[in-house]
Design a protein around this motif. Structure first.
Motif, PDB file in Angstrom:
ATOM      1  N   ILE A 135       2.273   9.677  -5.495  1.00 52.93           N
ATOM      2  CA  ILE A 135       2.322  10.996  -4.847  1.00 52.93           C
ATOM      3  C   ILE A 135       3.599  11.755  -5.188  1.00 52.93           C
ATOM      4  O   ILE A 135       3.583  12.969  -5.374  1.00 52.93           O
ATOM      5  N   LYS A 136       4.726  11.042  -5.291  1.00 55.22           N
ATOM      6  CA  LYS A 136       6.005  11.729  -5.520  1.00 55.22           C
ATOM      7  C   LYS A 136       6.168  12.208  -6.955  1.00 55.22           C
ATOM      8  O   LYS A 136       7.067  12.992  -7.249  1.00 55.22           O
ATOM      9  N   SER A 137       5.296  11.756  -7.840  1.00 51.90           N
ATOM     10  CA  SER A 137       5.440  12.103  -9.259  1.00 51.90           C
ATOM     11  C   SER A 137       4.533  13.276  -9.618  1.00 51.90           C
ATOM     12  O   SER A 137       3.320  13.202  -9.407  1.00 51.90           O
ATOM     13  N   PRO A 138       5.073  14.371 -10.162  1.00 53.45           N
ATOM     14  CA  PRO A 138       4.226  15.494 -10.602  1.00 53.45           C
ATOM     15  C   PRO A 138       3.203  15.002 -11.622  1.00 53.45           C
ATOM     16  O   PRO A 138       3.524  14.173 -12.478  1.00 53.45           O
ATOM     17  N   PRO A 139       1.949  15.484 -11.549  1.00 54.06           N
ATOM     18  CA  PRO A 139       0.902  14.999 -12.462  1.00 54.06           C
ATOM     19  C   PRO A 139       1.253  15.154 -13.936  1.00 54.06           C
ATOM     20  O   PRO A 139       0.837  14.349 -14.758  1.00 54.06           O
ATOM     21  N   ASN A 140       2.025  16.200 -14.266  1.00 54.05           N
ATOM     22  CA  ASN A 140       2.338  16.456 -15.681  1.00 54.05           C
ATOM     23  C   ASN A 140       3.627  15.763 -16.134  1.00 54.05           C
ATOM     24  O   ASN A 140       4.172  16.078 -17.179  1.00 54.05           O
ATOM     25  N   LEU A 194      14.874   6.225   1.362  1.00 50.95           N
ATOM     26  CA  LEU A 194      15.570   7.511   1.417  1.00 50.95           C
ATOM     27  C   LEU A 194      14.614   8.632   1.838  1.00 50.95           C
ATOM     28  O   LEU A 194      14.964   9.495   2.644  1.00 50.95           O
ATOM     29  N   ALA A 195      13.396   8.599   1.295  1.00 51.54           N
ATOM     30  CA  ALA A 195      12.419   9.640   1.608  1.00 51.54           C
ATOM     31  C   ALA A 195      12.007   9.614   3.072  1.00 51.54           C
ATOM     32  O   ALA A 195      11.704  10.657   3.657  1.00 51.54           O
ATOM     33  N   SER A 196      12.026   8.421   3.679  1.00 51.98           N
ATOM     34  CA  SER A 196      11.584   8.300   5.072  1.00 51.98           C
ATOM     35  C   SER A 196      12.469   9.077   6.035  1.00 51.98           C
ATOM     36  O   SER A 196      12.021   9.507   7.100  1.00 51.98           O
ATOM     37  N   SER A 197      13.737   9.266   5.664  1.00 48.83           N
ATOM     38  CA  SER A 197      14.657   9.986   6.547  1.00 48.83           C
ATOM     39  C   SER A 197      15.178  11.276   5.926  1.00 48.83           C
ATOM     40  O   SER A 197      16.081  11.909   6.453  1.00 48.83           O
ATOM     41  N   SER A 198      14.602  11.666   4.786  1.00 49.74           N
ATOM     42  CA  SER A 198      15.063  12.863   4.089  1.00 49.74           C
ATOM     43  C   SER A 198      14.540  14.133   4.757  1.00 49.74           C
ATOM     44  O   SER A 198      13.525  14.122   5.456  1.00 49.74           O
ATOM     45  N   LYS A 199      15.243  15.223   4.526  1.00 49.94           N
ATOM     46  CA  LYS A 199      14.799  16.536   5.004  1.00 49.94           C
ATOM     47  C   LYS A 199      14.276  17.383   3.834  1.00 49.94           C
ATOM     48  O   LYS A 199      13.883  18.518   4.009  1.00 49.94           O
ATOM     49  N   ASP A 200      14.296  16.803   2.632  1.00 52.49           N
ATOM     50  CA  ASP A 200      13.848  17.525   1.449  1.00 52.49           C
ATOM     51  C   ASP A 200      12.344  17.364   1.257  1.00 52.49           C
ATOM     52  O   ASP A 200      11.669  16.697   2.040  1.00 52.49           O
ATOM     53  N   ASP A 201      11.834  17.934   0.154  1.00 49.79           N
ATOM     54  CA  ASP A 201      10.407  17.871  -0.132  1.00 49.79           C
ATOM     55  C   ASP A 201       9.909  16.440  -0.294  1.00 49.79           C
ATOM     56  O   ASP A 201       8.737  16.147  -0.052  1.00 49.79           O
ATOM     57  N   ILE A 202      10.798  15.539  -0.710  1.00 52.47           N
ATOM     58  CA  ILE A 202      10.387  14.150  -0.936  1.00 52.47           C
ATOM     59  C   ILE A 202       9.873  13.498   0.348  1.00 52.47           C
ATOM     60  O   ILE A 202       9.089  12.554   0.300  1.00 52.47           O
ATOM     61  N   GLN A 203      10.293  14.026   1.505  1.00 52.21           N
ATOM     62  CA  GLN A 203       9.795  13.469   2.765  1.00 52.21           C
ATOM     63  C   GLN A 203       8.284  13.678   2.886  1.00 52.21           C
ATOM     64  O   GLN A 203       7.579  12.862   3.480  1.00 52.21           O
ATOM     65  N   ARG A 204       7.791  14.768   2.295  1.00 57.75           N
ATOM     66  CA  ARG A 204       6.348  15.031   2.335  1.00 57.75           C
ATOM     67  C   ARG A 204       5.599  13.940   1.573  1.00 57.75           C
ATOM     68  O   ARG A 204       4.506  13.516   1.979  1.00 57.75           O
ATOM     69  N   ALA A 205       6.184  13.481   0.467  1.00 55.06           N
ATOM     70  CA  ALA A 205       5.568  12.385  -0.283  1.00 55.06           C
ATOM     71  C   ALA A 205       5.521  11.126   0.563  1.00 55.06           C
ATOM     72  O   ALA A 205       4.548  10.368   0.519  1.00 55.06           O
ATOM     73  N   THR A 216       0.804  -1.226   0.000  1.00 57.88           N
ATOM     74  CA  THR A 216       0.000   0.000   0.000  1.00 57.88           C
ATOM     75  C   THR A 216       0.834   1.272   0.000  1.00 57.88           C
ATOM     76  O   THR A 216       0.644   2.158  -0.833  1.00 57.88           O
ATOM     77  N   GLN A 217       1.789   1.361   0.927  1.00 59.24           N
ATOM     78  CA  GLN A 217       2.518   2.625   1.090  1.00 59.24           C
ATOM     79  C   GLN A 217       3.392   2.945  -0.117  1.00 59.24           C
ATOM     80  O   GLN A 217       3.471   4.100  -0.537  1.00 59.24           O
ATOM     81  N   ARG A 218       4.082   1.955  -0.674  1.00 59.54           N
ATOM     82  CA  ARG A 218       4.946   2.236  -1.823  1.00 59.54           C
ATOM     83  C   ARG A 218       4.116   2.571  -3.066  1.00 59.54           C
ATOM     84  O   ARG A 218       4.522   3.401  -3.881  1.00 59.54           O
ATOM     85  N   ALA A 219       2.953   1.939  -3.220  1.00 59.03           N
ATOM     86  CA  ALA A 219       2.094   2.263  -4.364  1.00 59.03           C
ATOM     87  C   ALA A 219       1.614   3.710  -4.273  1.00 59.03           C
ATOM     88  O   ALA A 219       1.621   4.453  -5.257  1.00 59.03           O
ATOM     89  N   ARG A 220       1.222   4.118  -3.074  1.00 61.64           N
ATOM     90  CA  ARG A 220       0.806   5.506  -2.872  1.00 61.64           C
ATOM     91  C   ARG A 220       1.988   6.452  -3.093  1.00 61.64           C
ATOM     92  O   ARG A 220       1.855   7.503  -3.733  1.00 61.64           O
TER      93      ARG A 220
END
Length: 387
Positions: free
Chosen positions: A196-201, A223-234, A188-192
């Motif tokens: 989510i991390k991919s811009p719609p366009n 990497l995103a789970s411990s990142s401080k960048d925007d990817i952490q929001r995804a 579930t989480q990786r599919a979401r």
């Protein structure tokens, strides 16, 4: 399984039967010339005065695709169930009148799209770029919304496709994965997260078979789970009610572990039981052959071509196996044992892989060796070194 729970699911066929589109159908029929004008302007042609944007269910044969509405008197439509209208079905020839309401009639989908916006007060509508291209379905439906229904069109949100091998994913054409298959191998989480991390366009190139696309999603997720960048929001938005605890062990390593005997304890220790299920599915259905291995029950042919130095290396390694417990330390032992017989690390590891799995490459050698029965190892290395 994606943990998305809408308040209500709408089925278009049921909405027709419940009369949800009755008002829209009446409005379209009463303003049919406006609909013809929109189509005429978009397609640069004049539509016939007997063309109506509606088909009805023939009460005689039950078909929809064979009926042609030819008139409207304010209460009922006249129709003909034409035997020659389409090639894939044969109409019964019925000519009569019928009410277009309460599920008897269906609007063509571009008109229906605008009718949905009008009926439900839709303010934003996403659609694939094929519908969003100039002169496409979006443009026609938005013109209908504005010029026929008198409503401001919803905000247009065009999105790109998932691609597999550069082609648009299509379950009907066997390209890529179905939604169910995607969740089965990613969870579930990786599919979401992937969505989510991919811009719609931005098109998402995701070729699952014989590539590292699936392991890469897990790597990016870690990497995103411990990142401080925007990817952490995804990562945050990909979670269900509780935030998943993410291991530091790479998916590629786990995919090797699940193929090794006696690694269940290590998998449990790292709390990777759930991810192990995905690793097994990837290995069985999607992984390249280079990532798959089985412990050979008989001495592989590749082992018969080992050099004398490689055989001596295996003989010396036998003595080190009995007391080995820590894989990291034993990996160093392998290097040291190879050095003593003037063997390069590449030649040493090739000897191990050739002896155990019949390949010249494989998972981390120390982990592979320590996952096996020591009696089996002693017998295998002894037989090869003595040959």
């Amino acid at each position: 399984s994606l943990d998305i729970h809408p308040d209500k699911l709408y089925t278009t066929s049921q909405l027709y039967q419940e009369g949800a589109f009755n008002k829209a159908i009446l409005h379209v029929l009463d303003n049919v010339q406006k609909v013809r004008d929109v189509y005429g302007d978009m397609y640069k042609k004049t539509l016939a005065s007997d063309w109506f944007p509606l088909q009805v269910i023939c009460p005689s044969c039950g078909k929809v695709g064979t009926t042609k509405v030819t008139g409207w008197d304010g209460k009922e439509v006249s129709f003909f169930c034409d035997p020659e209208l389409v090639k894939w079905a044969k109409g019964c020839g019925t000519k009569e009148k019928i009410s277009p309401l309460d599920g008897n009639g269906k609007l063509p989908w571009k008109v229906e799209w605008a009718a949905k916006w009008w009926t439900f007060g839709v303010t934003i509508e996403g659609a694939g770029k094929d519908h969003a291209s100039a002169g496409g379905s979006y443009d026609i439906s938005m013109n209908l919304c504005e010029k026929v229904f008198g409503k401001k069109p919803p905000l247009k949100l065009a999105y790109e496709f998932f691609l597999s091998g550069g082609k648009k994913m299509s379950s009907s054409k066997g390209i890529g994965l179905t939604g169910e298959e995607l969740v089965e191998v990613l969870g579930t989480q990786r599919a979401r997260f992937l969505m989510i991390k991919s811009p719609p366009n931005q098109a998402v190139e995701f070729t699952p078979y014989d590539t590292d696309s699936i392991p890469k999603v897990f790597d990016d997720y870690q990497l995103a789970s411990s990142s401080k960048d925007d990817i952490q929001r995804a990562f945050e938005l990909s979670q269900k009610k509780e935030v998943e605890s993410v291991s530091k062990i790479r998916f590629a390593t786990l995919a090797q572990w699940v193929q090794m005997p006696n690694m269940e304890g290590q998998i449990k220790k790292e709390k990777l039981d759930e991810w192990a299920k995905f690793a097994k599915i990837w290995g069985e259905k999607y992984a390249p052959e280079s990532e798959k291995f089985l412990i050979a029950q008989e001495i592989p042919d590749q082992a018969k071509a080992l050099s004398d130095a490689q055989k001596q290396f295996l003989k010396n390694l036998i003595e080190k196996v009995d007391n080995a417990t820590d894989a990291e330390e034993f990996q160093k032992t392998i290097y040291e044992t190879a050095t003593k017989v003037n063997l390069s690390s590449k030649e040493a590891f090739s000897a191990i892989y050739a002896s155990l799995i019949g390949k010249d490459h494989g998972p981390k050698a120390a982990w592979l060796i320590l996952s096996l029965n020591k009696e089996f190892l002693r017998k295998r290395f002894t037989e090869i070194s003595a040959s």
